[in-house]
Design a protein around this motif. Structure first.
Motif, PDB file in Angstrom:
ATOM      1  N   GLY A   1      40.207  57.766  42.174  1.00  0.00           N
ATOM      2  CA  GLY A   1      40.643  57.570  43.553  1.00  0.00           C
ATOM      3  C   GLY A   1      40.386  56.177  44.104  1.00  0.00           C
ATOM      4  O   GLY A   1      40.554  55.941  45.296  1.00  0.00           O
ATOM      5  N   ASP A   2      39.962  55.233  43.267  1.00  0.00           N
ATOM      6  CA  ASP A   2      39.725  53.858  43.723  1.00  0.00           C
ATOM      7  C   ASP A   2      41.057  53.121  43.763  1.00  0.00           C
ATOM      8  O   ASP A   2      41.628  52.803  42.732  1.00  0.00           O
ATOM      9  CB  ASP A   2      38.752  53.145  42.785  1.00  0.00           C
ATOM     10  N   THR A   3      41.574  52.866  44.964  1.00  0.00           N
ATOM     11  CA  THR A   3      42.867  52.202  45.097  1.00  0.00           C
ATOM     12  C   THR A   3      42.729  50.806  45.695  1.00  0.00           C
ATOM     13  O   THR A   3      43.700  50.243  46.178  1.00  0.00           O
ATOM     14  CB  THR A   3      43.832  53.039  45.957  1.00  0.00           C
ATOM     15  N   ASN A   4      41.528  50.238  45.655  1.00  0.00           N
ATOM     16  CA  ASN A   4      41.311  48.884  46.136  1.00  0.00           C
ATOM     17  C   ASN A   4      42.043  47.930  45.185  1.00  0.00           C
ATOM     18  O   ASN A   4      41.757  47.884  43.985  1.00  0.00           O
ATOM     19  CB  ASN A   4      39.812  48.588  46.169  1.00  0.00           C
TER      20      ASN A   4
ATOM     21  N   ARG B   1      44.008  55.665  26.328  1.00  0.00           N
ATOM     22  CA  ARG B   1      43.860  56.112  27.723  1.00  0.00           C
ATOM     23  C   ARG B   1      42.382  56.177  28.108  1.00  0.00           C
ATOM     24  O   ARG B   1      42.008  55.811  29.216  1.00  0.00           O
ATOM     25  CB  ARG B   1      44.532  57.458  27.932  1.00  0.00           C
ATOM     26  N   ALA B   2      41.531  56.618  27.204  1.00  0.00           N
ATOM     27  CA  ALA B   2      40.097  56.687  27.478  1.00  0.00           C
ATOM     28  C   ALA B   2      39.496  55.286  27.604  1.00  0.00           C
ATOM     29  O   ALA B   2      38.543  55.087  28.360  1.00  0.00           O
ATOM     30  CB  ALA B   2      39.387  57.462  26.372  1.00  0.00           C
ATOM     31  N   ALA B   3      40.055  54.304  26.904  1.00  0.00           N
ATOM     32  CA  ALA B   3      39.553  52.930  26.953  1.00  0.00           C
ATOM     33  C   ALA B   3      39.979  52.184  28.214  1.00  0.00           C
ATOM     34  O   ALA B   3      39.371  51.191  28.579  1.00  0.00           O
ATOM     35  CB  ALA B   3      40.034  52.162  25.726  1.00  0.00           C
ATOM     36  N   SER B   4      41.009  52.658  28.897  1.00  0.00           N
ATOM     37  CA  SER B   4      41.562  51.945  30.046  1.00  0.00           C
ATOM     38  C   SER B   4      40.718  52.123  31.303  1.00  0.00           C
ATOM     39  O   SER B   4      40.642  53.196  31.883  1.00  0.00           O
ATOM     40  CB  SER B   4      42.991  52.415  30.325  1.00  0.00           C
ATOM     41  N   LEU B   5      40.117  51.042  31.751  1.00  0.00           N
ATOM     42  CA  LEU B   5      39.343  51.060  32.981  1.00  0.00           C
ATOM     43  C   LEU B   5      40.265  51.241  34.188  1.00  0.00           C
ATOM     44  O   LEU B   5      39.908  51.901  35.156  1.00  0.00           O
ATOM     45  CB  LEU B   5      38.550  49.762  33.105  1.00  0.00           C
ATOM     46  N   THR B   6      41.476  50.688  34.120  1.00  0.00           N
ATOM     47  CA  THR B   6      42.432  50.817  35.218  1.00  0.00           C
ATOM     48  C   THR B   6      42.785  52.276  35.467  1.00  0.00           C
ATOM     49  O   THR B   6      42.775  52.741  36.606  1.00  0.00           O
ATOM     50  CB  THR B   6      43.712  50.013  34.923  1.00  0.00           C
ATOM     51  N   LEU B   7      43.104  53.009  34.414  1.00  0.00           N
ATOM     52  CA  LEU B   7      43.446  54.418  34.573  1.00  0.00           C
ATOM     53  C   LEU B   7      42.247  55.228  35.068  1.00  0.00           C
ATOM     54  O   LEU B   7      42.412  56.161  35.840  1.00  0.00           O
ATOM     55  CB  LEU B   7      43.973  54.994  33.261  1.00  0.00           C
ATOM     56  N   THR B   8      41.050  54.841  34.651  1.00  0.00           N
ATOM     57  CA  THR B   8      39.837  55.522  35.115  1.00  0.00           C
ATOM     58  C   THR B   8      39.643  55.314  36.617  1.00  0.00           C
ATOM     59  O   THR B   8      39.342  56.264  37.351  1.00  0.00           O
ATOM     60  CB  THR B   8      38.602  55.008  34.348  1.00  0.00           C
ATOM     61  N   LEU B   9      39.833  54.072  37.088  1.00  0.00           N
ATOM     62  CA  LEU B   9      39.685  53.790  38.519  1.00  0.00           C
ATOM     63  C   LEU B   9      40.673  54.596  39.351  1.00  0.00           C
ATOM     64  O   LEU B   9      40.312  55.181  40.365  1.00  0.00           O
ATOM     65  CB  LEU B   9      39.891  52.304  38.796  1.00  0.00           C
ATOM     66  N   ILE B  10      41.922  54.608  38.908  1.00  0.00           N
ATOM     67  CA  ILE B  10      42.955  55.341  39.644  1.00  0.00           C
ATOM     68  C   ILE B  10      42.620  56.836  39.638  1.00  0.00           C
ATOM     69  O   ILE B  10      42.771  57.513  40.648  1.00  0.00           O
ATOM     70  CB  ILE B  10      44.348  55.086  39.052  1.00  0.00           C
ATOM     71  N   GLY B  11      42.181  57.349  38.501  1.00  0.00           N
ATOM     72  CA  GLY B  11      41.811  58.758  38.413  1.00  0.00           C
ATOM     73  C   GLY B  11      40.656  59.122  39.325  1.00  0.00           C
ATOM     74  O   GLY B  11      40.568  60.240  39.826  1.00  0.00           O
TER      75      GLY B  11
ATOM     76  N   ALA C   1      51.166  45.567  45.842  1.00  0.00           N
ATOM     77  CA  ALA C   1      51.493  44.898  47.094  1.00  0.00           C
ATOM     78  C   ALA C   1      50.369  45.068  48.104  1.00  0.00           C
ATOM     79  O   ALA C   1      50.270  44.330  49.063  1.00  0.00           O
ATOM     80  CB  ALA C   1      52.794  45.464  47.647  1.00  0.00           C
ATOM     81  N   GLY C   2      49.526  46.040  47.922  1.00  0.00           N
ATOM     82  CA  GLY C   2      48.390  46.293  48.812  1.00  0.00           C
ATOM     83  C   GLY C   2      47.601  47.439  48.246  1.00  0.00           C
ATOM     84  O   GLY C   2      47.814  47.851  47.129  1.00  0.00           O
ATOM     85  N   ALA C   3      46.717  47.969  49.015  1.00  0.00           N
ATOM     86  CA  ALA C   3      45.901  49.077  48.546  1.00  0.00           C
ATOM     87  C   ALA C   3      46.517  50.408  48.954  1.00  0.00           C
ATOM     88  O   ALA C   3      45.826  51.354  49.279  1.00  0.00           O
ATOM     89  CB  ALA C   3      44.490  48.946  49.095  1.00  0.00           C
ATOM     90  N   ALA C   4      47.838  50.459  48.933  1.00  0.00           N
ATOM     91  CA  ALA C   4      48.535  51.678  49.337  1.00  0.00           C
ATOM     92  C   ALA C   4      48.309  52.786  48.330  1.00  0.00           C
ATOM     93  O   ALA C   4      48.286  52.543  47.133  1.00  0.00           O
ATOM     94  CB  ALA C   4      50.024  51.394  49.471  1.00  0.00           C
ATOM     95  N   PRO C   5      48.161  54.030  48.795  1.00  0.00           N
ATOM     96  CA  PRO C   5      47.935  55.147  47.890  1.00  0.00           C
ATOM     97  C   PRO C   5      49.129  55.436  46.988  1.00  0.00           C
ATOM     98  O   PRO C   5      49.000  56.141  46.022  1.00  0.00           O
ATOM     99  CB  PRO C   5      47.661  56.336  48.808  1.00  0.00           C
ATOM    100  N   GLY C   6      50.296  54.857  47.263  1.00  0.00           N
ATOM    101  CA  GLY C   6      51.485  55.124  46.467  1.00  0.00           C
ATOM    102  C   GLY C   6      51.635  54.241  45.243  1.00  0.00           C
ATOM    103  O   GLY C   6      52.696  54.176  44.660  1.00  0.00           O
ATOM    104  N   GLN C   7      50.563  53.573  44.810  1.00  0.00           N
ATOM    105  CA  GLN C   7      50.638  52.710  43.639  1.00  0.00           C
ATOM    106  C   GLN C   7      50.914  53.531  42.394  1.00  0.00           C
ATOM    107  O   GLN C   7      50.500  54.670  42.295  1.00  0.00           O
ATOM    108  CB  GLN C   7      49.325  51.965  43.449  1.00  0.00           C
ATOM    109  N   THR C   8      51.612  52.908  41.457  1.00  0.00           N
ATOM    110  CA  THR C   8      51.893  53.569  40.193  1.00  0.00           C
ATOM    111  C   THR C   8      51.226  52.794  39.065  1.00  0.00           C
ATOM    112  O   THR C   8      51.457  51.606  38.913  1.00  0.00           O
ATOM    113  CB  THR C   8      53.411  53.635  39.936  1.00  0.00           C
TER     114      THR C   8
END
Length: 86
Positions: free
Chosen positions: A53-56, A41-51, A17-24
C-alpha cells in the motif's frame, strides 16, 4: 549450476505522475520458464511496496531503481546469465 543463456525481458512500468492510488505497476516476463516468474516477483521491491500500500512516488522510483540489481541477482541465482532487464 550449469550456465544457461536465456533471453527475456522484464519490464516494470509505473505511471508516476503523482502519488495517486491509480498507479499501475506490472512485471512482464517474456518466455519465462516455470518458477522464474515467482522468483522475480519476489525479488521486486517495487511490487512489494505497491502490495503493502505504499504509493509514495519517491519511494516507488527509488525501489524501481533498486530492482535492476535485485532482478539480476534473481536471474543469476536461477542460473540465467544472459537476461535483459529494462
Amino acid at each position: 549450476m550449469r550456465a544457461q543463456r536465456f533471453l527475456w525481458g522484464a519490464v516494470l512500468t509505473a505511471g508516476l505522475a503523482g502519488a495517486a492510488p491509480g498507479q499501475t505497476i506490472d512485471l512482464a516476463i517474456d518466455g519465462s520458464p516455470d518458477g522464474l516468474d515467482a522468483v522475480l516477483r519476489a525479488a521486486s521491491l517495487t511490487l512489494t511496496l505497491i502490495g503493502d500500500g505504499d504509493t509514495n512516488a519517491q519511494d516507488i522510483v527509488a525501489a524501481a531503481r533498486a530492482d535492476y540489481q535485485r532482478l539480476l541477482a534473481g536471474l543469476y541465482a536461477q542460473g540465467y546469465y544472459g537476461g535483459t532487464i529494462s
